[in-house]
Motif scaffolding. Structure first.
Motif, PDB file in Angstrom:
ATOM      1  N   THR A 105       0.835  -1.202  -0.036  1.00 34.44           N
ATOM      2  CA  THR A 105      -0.152  -0.061   0.021  1.00 34.44           C
ATOM      3  C   THR A 105       0.837   1.312  -0.024  1.00 34.44           C
ATOM      4  OG1 THR A 105      -1.796  -1.207   1.263  1.00 34.44           O
ATOM      5  CG2 THR A 105      -1.786   1.357   1.262  1.00 34.44           C
ATOM      6  N   LYS A 106       1.856   1.333   0.888  1.00 32.10           N
ATOM      7  CA  LYS A 106       2.715   2.550   1.164  1.00 32.10           C
ATOM      8  C   LYS A 106       3.632   2.556  -0.063  1.00 32.10           C
ATOM      9  CE  LYS A 106       2.579   3.054   5.972  1.00 32.10           C
ATOM     10  NZ  LYS A 106       3.182   3.087   7.411  1.00 32.10           N
ATOM     11  N   SER A 107       3.703   1.608  -0.927  1.00 28.46           N
ATOM     12  CA  SER A 107       4.961   1.765  -2.139  1.00 28.46           C
ATOM     13  C   SER A 107       4.096   1.913  -3.338  1.00 28.46           C
ATOM     14  CB  SER A 107       5.714   0.761  -2.074  1.00 28.46           C
ATOM     15  OG  SER A 107       5.091  -0.555  -2.375  1.00 28.46           O
ATOM     16  N   ALA A 108       2.754   1.856  -3.315  1.00 32.51           N
ATOM     17  CA  ALA A 108       2.175   1.835  -4.671  1.00 32.51           C
ATOM     18  C   ALA A 108       2.067   0.531  -5.374  1.00 32.51           C
ATOM     19  CB  ALA A 108       2.197   3.274  -5.308  1.00 32.51           C
ATOM     20  N   GLY A 109       2.487  -0.567  -4.707  1.00 34.09           N
ATOM     21  CA  GLY A 109       2.637  -1.619  -5.321  1.00 34.09           C
ATOM     22  C   GLY A 109       4.112  -2.114  -5.814  1.00 34.09           C
ATOM     23  N   LYS A 110       4.938  -1.073  -5.401  1.00 36.49           N
ATOM     24  CA  LYS A 110       6.237  -1.260  -5.974  1.00 36.49           C
ATOM     25  C   LYS A 110       7.101  -2.410  -5.142  1.00 36.49           C
ATOM     26  CE  LYS A 110       6.967   3.300  -7.872  1.00 36.49           C
ATOM     27  NZ  LYS A 110       7.686   4.617  -7.689  1.00 36.49           N
ATOM     28  N   VAL A 111       6.850  -2.452  -3.904  1.00 39.37           N
ATOM     29  CA  VAL A 111       7.755  -3.141  -2.923  1.00 39.37           C
ATOM     30  C   VAL A 111       6.904  -4.519  -2.625  1.00 39.37           C
ATOM     31  CG1 VAL A 111       8.660  -3.614  -0.622  1.00 39.37           C
ATOM     32  CG2 VAL A 111       9.030  -1.399  -1.921  1.00 39.37           C
ATOM     33  N   LYS A 112       7.616  -5.456  -2.791  1.00 37.36           N
ATOM     34  CA  LYS A 112       7.118  -6.745  -2.716  1.00 37.36           C
ATOM     35  C   LYS A 112       7.825  -7.427  -1.222  1.00 37.36           C
ATOM     36  CE  LYS A 112       5.449  -6.758  -6.833  1.00 37.36           C
ATOM     37  NZ  LYS A 112       3.857  -6.755  -6.758  1.00 37.36           N
ATOM     38  N   LEU A 113       6.819  -8.249  -0.325  1.00 40.59           N
ATOM     39  CA  LEU A 113       7.459  -8.496   0.729  1.00 40.59           C
ATOM     40  C   LEU A 113       8.531  -9.790   0.595  1.00 40.59           C
ATOM     41  CD1 LEU A 113       6.788  -9.120   3.868  1.00 40.59           C
ATOM     42  CD2 LEU A 113       5.131 -10.891   3.134  1.00 40.59           C
ATOM     43  N   LEU A 114       8.432 -10.517  -0.305  1.00 39.63           N
ATOM     44  CA  LEU A 114       9.296 -11.741  -0.660  1.00 39.63           C
ATOM     45  C   LEU A 114       9.524 -11.897  -2.089  1.00 39.63           C
ATOM     46  CD1 LEU A 114       7.252 -14.412   1.619  1.00 39.63           C
ATOM     47  CD2 LEU A 114       9.423 -13.108   2.054  1.00 39.63           C
ATOM     48  N   ALA A 115      10.627 -12.332  -2.625  1.00 40.60           N
ATOM     49  CA  ALA A 115      11.015 -12.810  -3.701  1.00 40.60           C
ATOM     50  C   ALA A 115      10.120 -13.749  -4.363  1.00 40.60           C
ATOM     51  CB  ALA A 115      12.252 -13.310  -3.895  1.00 40.60           C
ATOM     52  N   GLY A 116       9.340 -14.674  -3.359  1.00 38.56           N
ATOM     53  CA  GLY A 116       8.610 -15.653  -3.922  1.00 38.56           C
ATOM     54  C   GLY A 116       7.960 -16.228  -2.524  1.00 38.56           C
ATOM     55  N   TYR A 117       6.638 -16.684  -2.768  1.00 42.71           N
ATOM     56  CA  TYR A 117       5.848 -17.231  -1.527  1.00 42.71           C
ATOM     57  C   TYR A 117       6.652 -18.344  -0.884  1.00 42.71           C
ATOM     58  CZ  TYR A 117       4.401 -20.718  -5.018  1.00 42.71           C
ATOM     59  OH  TYR A 117       4.366 -21.959  -5.931  1.00 42.71           O
ATOM     60  N   ASN A 118       7.235 -19.164  -1.584  1.00 42.14           N
ATOM     61  CA  ASN A 118       7.893 -20.213  -1.085  1.00 42.14           C
ATOM     62  C   ASN A 118       8.917 -20.092  -0.178  1.00 42.14           C
ATOM     63  OD1 ASN A 118       9.608 -19.790  -3.003  1.00 42.14           O
ATOM     64  ND2 ASN A 118       9.556 -21.444  -4.338  1.00 42.14           N
ATOM     65  N   GLU A 119       9.350 -18.802  -0.008  1.00 45.27           N
ATOM     66  CA  GLU A 119      10.414 -18.412   0.984  1.00 45.27           C
ATOM     67  C   GLU A 119       9.689 -18.966   2.483  1.00 45.27           C
ATOM     68  OE1 GLU A 119      13.203 -16.486   1.115  1.00 45.27           O
ATOM     69  OE2 GLU A 119      13.394 -16.203  -1.175  1.00 45.27           O
ATOM     70  N   LEU A 120       8.273 -18.992   2.561  1.00 47.03           N
ATOM     71  CA  LEU A 120       7.801 -19.415   4.051  1.00 47.03           C
ATOM     72  C   LEU A 120       7.667 -20.799   4.046  1.00 47.03           C
ATOM     73  CD1 LEU A 120       4.657 -16.921   4.429  1.00 47.03           C
ATOM     74  CD2 LEU A 120       6.658 -17.250   5.843  1.00 47.03           C
ATOM     75  N   VAL A 121       8.035 -21.768   3.142  1.00 44.88           N
ATOM     76  CA  VAL A 121       7.766 -23.110   3.571  1.00 44.88           C
ATOM     77  C   VAL A 121       8.674 -23.698   4.708  1.00 44.88           C
ATOM     78  CG1 VAL A 121       9.465 -24.008   1.732  1.00 44.88           C
ATOM     79  CG2 VAL A 121       7.795 -25.411   2.366  1.00 44.88           C
ATOM     80  N   ASN A 122       9.852 -23.090   4.917  1.00 52.08           N
ATOM     81  CA  ASN A 122      10.779 -23.632   5.688  1.00 52.08           C
ATOM     82  C   ASN A 122      10.217 -23.323   7.271  1.00 52.08           C
ATOM     83  OD1 ASN A 122      12.710 -25.395   4.572  1.00 52.08           O
ATOM     84  ND2 ASN A 122      13.449 -23.442   3.780  1.00 52.08           N
ATOM     85  N   VAL A 123       9.584 -22.083   7.373  1.00 50.24           N
ATOM     86  CA  VAL A 123       8.923 -21.648   8.521  1.00 50.24           C
ATOM     87  C   VAL A 123       7.702 -22.554   8.898  1.00 50.24           C
ATOM     88  CG1 VAL A 123       7.777 -19.500   9.673  1.00 50.24           C
ATOM     89  CG2 VAL A 123       9.616 -19.209   7.894  1.00 50.24           C
ATOM     90  N   ALA A 124       7.051 -22.922   7.882  1.00 50.30           N
ATOM     91  CA  ALA A 124       5.875 -23.612   8.218  1.00 50.30           C
ATOM     92  C   ALA A 124       6.330 -25.224   8.612  1.00 50.30           C
ATOM     93  CB  ALA A 124       5.230 -23.943   6.969  1.00 50.30           C
ATOM     94  N   ILE A 125       7.329 -25.660   7.918  1.00 53.18           N
ATOM     95  CA  ILE A 125       7.941 -26.909   8.522  1.00 53.18           C
ATOM     96  C   ILE A 125       8.321 -26.878   9.918  1.00 53.18           C
ATOM     97  CG2 ILE A 125       9.808 -28.698   8.067  1.00 53.18           C
ATOM     98  CD1 ILE A 125       9.460 -28.140   5.139  1.00 53.18           C
ATOM     99  N   GLY A 126       9.096 -25.816  10.216  1.00 56.17           N
ATOM    100  CA  GLY A 126       9.406 -25.552  11.668  1.00 56.17           C
ATOM    101  C   GLY A 126       8.333 -25.370  12.432  1.00 56.17           C
TER     102      GLY A 126
END
Length: 452
Positions: free
Chosen positions: A212-233
């Protein structure tokens, strides 16, 4: 360490790379010590290190032991034990297949061989490795200073004996760009950023704020699968229990969150280990990356060296670990005594561990070394703008549960990630269809497992 990734940075001059990413406060008095007497090892040797003579063959899937100066440090203490390192790249499972065929033959092969976290359980649950819990090794006496999960992963599941040990621990967290945080969140302070992502739900809200603050320019992550190891843990149940496939509820939550991240445009749609992914580490639009300890020196430090001072590090919403290297003595070895000196030195010698931490930025598997670096400027990291990364690592590693991991994990994780990608890309019609395909993959790989 992440399998095969060392191929990339082994060709680089590590001393130059580490100048920007290694832990600071390196004192020559520690780095030059070569004493491996009983005062620095958990148990005394029957004879002096210089009195051990012979040659040991060490097999690995990469040249990490050479590239990171580990063999050189060992040879300063044990000058008369020659270490022959044989690297067998694990492309198409060539390394693990070679180990299995050689060990099954019952003769020849290495004296010591390494195993990555992805498949260490496959080896420790066989008789390929010596039982290190028994005399003359008595490794149980050496584990009081080690991180519990690292010991758990090196145990044989049937008899609980120690078969392999490691010199490193690899808890993971979140590396973020300070410049983006400062511009869109008003602060780049790690303590403040960490409070914004105490749960995965909060983490996604953080991504929405950045969008919202970057008007869509900034992405939280390079890819959604960055979160998979967090889920596994975050799971309370491993993939297999009593011969039956178990799908923890946390993995289904991850499935929904991955879909949400992609649907809302919170990721840059880059796949890990691709040029686009590594290139994004220096851009002004990708906020951060879920990476373990080795990701600092060997991913960010290699792929974004000019970003020194622009990254911060915080805990992930859930503790997790990723990678790591274990080693044990081959049952076929004819050099078991010398091999044990090698294994013991790497996993218990505090002089070696302090030097390795300061020289190469490794997070060592010894609570005393962790405490020393996390409570002093010696743990400060130049790449992270002087942040004491050892302090964060030391807290993170306490939450890793090594009892969740099984010998099936590498194959099942690969199947899971493949099917998740197909679902997110719209090539699988529904979650029910996803589960059906995933279970079929598991059955195909492990016909003897019970799958509902």
């Amino acid at each position: 360490m992440k399998k095969n990734y060392l191929k990339k940075f082994a060709l680089l001059t590590l001393s130059t790379i580490m100048a920007t990413s290694m832990i600071t406060g390196c004192g020559s008095s520690t780095a030059t010590k070569t004493d491996s007497s009983s005062k620095t090892e958990a148990t005394g040797a029957a004879k002096a290190p210089v009195d051990y003579k012979g040659t040991i063959k060490v097999w690995s899937w990469n040249t990490e032991l050479k590239d990171l100066g580990i063999i050189a440090k060992f040879n300063k203490a044990y000058p008369n034990i020659k270490v022959q390192l044989v690297s067998i790249p694990n492309d198409n499972s060539a390394y693990t297949t070679k180990i299995s065929s050689t060990m099954s033959a019952g003769v020849g092969g290495p004296d010591v061989f390494l195993a990555e976290s992805a498949y260490v359980k496959k080896f420790t649950n066989t008789d390929y490795y010596e039982d290190l819990s028994k005399a003359p090794y008595s490794a149980e006496k050496l584990t009081s200073k080690m991180v519990p999960y690292t010991v758990d992963l090196g145990r044989n599941e049937a008899d609980k004996s120690i078969r392999a040990l490691t010199w490193q621990a690899t808890p993971g967290g979140f590396f973020y760009k300070r410049s983006i945080a400062k511009q869109y969140l008003g602060t780049d302070d790690p303590a403040a950023i960490e409070k914004m992502m105490t749960t995965t739900e909060d983490f996604i809200k953080l991504g929405q704020t950045l969008k919202t603050k970057s008007a869509g320019k900034v992405k939280l992550l390079a890819g959604y699968n960055e979160l998979v190891n967090v889920a596994i843990g975050s799971r309370t149940k491993g993939w297999v229990k009593d011969g039956k496939l178990v799908i923890d509820a946390k993995m289904m939550t991850y499935l929904d969150q991955a879909a949400q991240i992609r649907k809302e445009g919170l990721d840059a749609k880059f796949n890990q280990w691709t040029p686009a992914w590594t290139g994004s580490m220096s851009d002004k639009t990708t906020f951060g990356y879920m990476l373990p300890t080795w990701g600092l020196a060997f991913v960010l430090g290699v792929d974004a060296p000019k970003e020194t001072g622009n990254y911060g590090f915080v805990k992930a919403p859930t503790p997790y670990y990723w990678g790591g290297t274990w080693l044990g003595i081959s049952k076929n070895s004819t050099e078991k005594d010398n091999s044990w000196q090698f294994v013991k030195y790497l996993t218990t010698n505090t002089d070696f561990m302090e030097a390795q931490a300061k020289d190469k930025g490794d997070f060592m598997n010894n609570v005393d070394v962790q405490a020393k670096l996390s409570s002093s400027d010696a743990g400060n990291n130049a790449y992270l703008k002087g942040q004491n990364v050892y302090k964060v690592y030391t807290e993170l590693v306490k939450g890793v549960n090594g009892k969740l991991f099984t010998e099936y994990d590498d194959t099942i994780n690969t199947a899971w990630n493949k099917e998740v990608d197909l679902l997110i890309l719209g090539k699988t019609a529904s979650k029910d269809a996803f589960l059906k395909k995933f279970k079929a993959d598991v059955v195909n790989a492990y016909p003897d497992l019970k799958v509902d």
